[in-house]
Design a protein around this motif. Structure first.
Motif, short mmCIF file in Angstrom:
data_model
loop_
_atom_site.label_atom_id
_atom_site.label_comp_id
_atom_site.label_asym_id
_atom_site.label_seq_id
_atom_site.Cartn_x
_atom_site.Cartn_y
_atom_site.Cartn_z
N THR A 1 0.84 -1.21 0.00
CA THR A 1 0.00 0.00 0.00
C THR A 1 0.87 1.25 0.00
OG1 THR A 1 -0.13 -0.14 2.42
CG2 THR A 1 -1.93 -1.14 1.14
N ASP A 2 2.14 1.08 0.28
CA ASP A 2 3.10 2.20 0.30
C ASP A 2 3.94 2.09 -0.97
OD1 ASP A 2 5.30 3.89 0.65
OD2 ASP A 2 5.22 3.69 2.82
N ASN B 1 -15.62 -0.27 -4.25
CA ASN B 1 -14.28 -0.86 -4.34
C ASN B 1 -13.39 -0.27 -3.27
OD1 ASN B 1 -12.67 1.52 -5.52
ND2 ASN B 1 -14.37 1.32 -6.98
N THR B 2 -12.38 -1.05 -2.92
CA THR B 2 -11.42 -0.63 -1.90
C THR B 2 -10.01 -0.78 -2.44
OG1 THR B 2 -12.90 -1.39 -0.14
CG2 THR B 2 -10.59 -1.05 0.45
N PHE B 3 -9.21 0.25 -2.28
CA PHE B 3 -7.83 0.22 -2.73
C PHE B 3 -7.04 -0.77 -1.88
CE2 PHE B 3 -3.46 2.01 -2.18
CZ PHE B 3 -3.01 1.79 -3.47
N THR B 4 -6.37 -1.72 -2.55
CA THR B 4 -5.63 -2.76 -1.83
C THR B 4 -4.12 -2.60 -1.93
OG1 THR B 4 -5.76 -4.21 -3.76
CG2 THR B 4 -7.50 -4.43 -2.10
N PHE C 1 -7.50 -2.91 -6.74
CA PHE C 1 -8.69 -2.71 -5.91
C PHE C 1 -9.41 -4.04 -5.73
CE2 PHE C 1 -7.73 1.19 -8.10
CZ PHE C 1 -7.97 2.20 -7.18
N SER C 2 -10.16 -4.12 -4.63
CA SER C 2 -11.08 -5.24 -4.44
C SER C 2 -12.49 -4.71 -4.64
CB SER C 2 -10.92 -5.86 -3.04
OG SER C 2 -11.24 -4.90 -2.03
#
Length: 244
Positions: free
Chosen positions: A63-64, A116-119, A104-105
């Motif tokens: 994520t970084d 959606n969620t940033f993975t 993303f999920s």
């Protein structure tokens, strides 16, 4: 008006001569076209590849973005040192640009609403080798998976093999196939009690490269095997000769 029958007779005679000439020419044309010997010559040759091309890729996810980039940089150093230790020259090693993608999920709730969620970021890089030292590259391609134990997320492709003298080989095969076609035409002429005339037409067939003893089928558009180090090249020539 007394000369009219004579004129009509002359016109009729001219027309008759013209028709006879047309039919005679058509017959001669048909005879000449059918009085040919059509053959297909073939030539093939075994040869060994002298160039190998191979590639592998590795990736990092986080994520970084900065952390993923640092991890990928360390992986690059591990891969490069591994290849150099296996005797591959640095000038033969090429690292492609880093590919960065956002992942993303996705899910849908009970109300049918999608979100959606940033993975995290996925960073990947490909390393490719082109060399004339087939043994060293083959060994490296088999052993590079050992880097997985050092934390490198790596995927290796199978090596591809090529021949630097392919154009010269093709010209040599065309010459041999043409000679083979002429020999076949000469045999047919001898068996049919005629003599072989000049070449009137020649068409080049498909150039095929297959692996030796691989039982590969020829392709309509031409086969070009790159997975085998030992190969067989094949070509045909269709030729038409006059028979006299």
């Amino acid at each position: 008006m007394k000369n009219t029958p004579i004129i009509v007779s002359i016109i009729g005679a001219i027309a008759l001569i013209a028709v006879a000439w047309i039919f005679g020419s058509a017959y001669r044309y048909k005879y000449n076209n059918s009085n040919t010997i059509n053959v297909t010559g073939n030539a093939k040759m075994d040869f060994e590849s002298d160039i190998v091309k191979w590639s592998a890729s590795y990736s990092r996810k986080s994520t970084d973005l900065s952390a993923a980039s640092e991890q990928l940089g360390r992986d690059r150093d591990l891969v490069k040192n591994f290849l150099l230790q296996r005797g591959i020259q640095e000038k033969e090693i090429r690292f492609n640009a880093v590919n960065i993608s956002r992942e993303f999920s996705y899910y849908t709730d009970s109300q049918g609403n999608s979100s959606n969620t940033f993975t995290g970021y996925n960073l990947s890089q490909q390393v490719s080798i082109e060399s004339k030292d087939l043994e060293k590259v083959d060994n490296a391609s088999r052993e590079i998976s050992s880097l997985i134990s050092q934390g490198v997320e790596l995927s290796s492709d199978a090596p591809n093999y090529y021949f630097s003298g392919l154009e010269d080989l093709k010209l040599q095969l065309i010459s041999q196939a043409s000679e083979n076609a002429k020999l076949r035409a000469q045999n047919i002429a001898t068996e049919s009690a005629t003599s072989l005339g000049q070449l009137v037409k020649a068409d080049l067939g498909i150039f095929q490269i297959t692996g030796q003893n691989d039982n590969e089928e020829y392709s309509y558009g031409g086969a070009f095997n790159t997975s085998s180090r030992s190969k067989t090249a094949n070509i045909t020539v269709k030729a038409s000769y006059l028979a006299r």
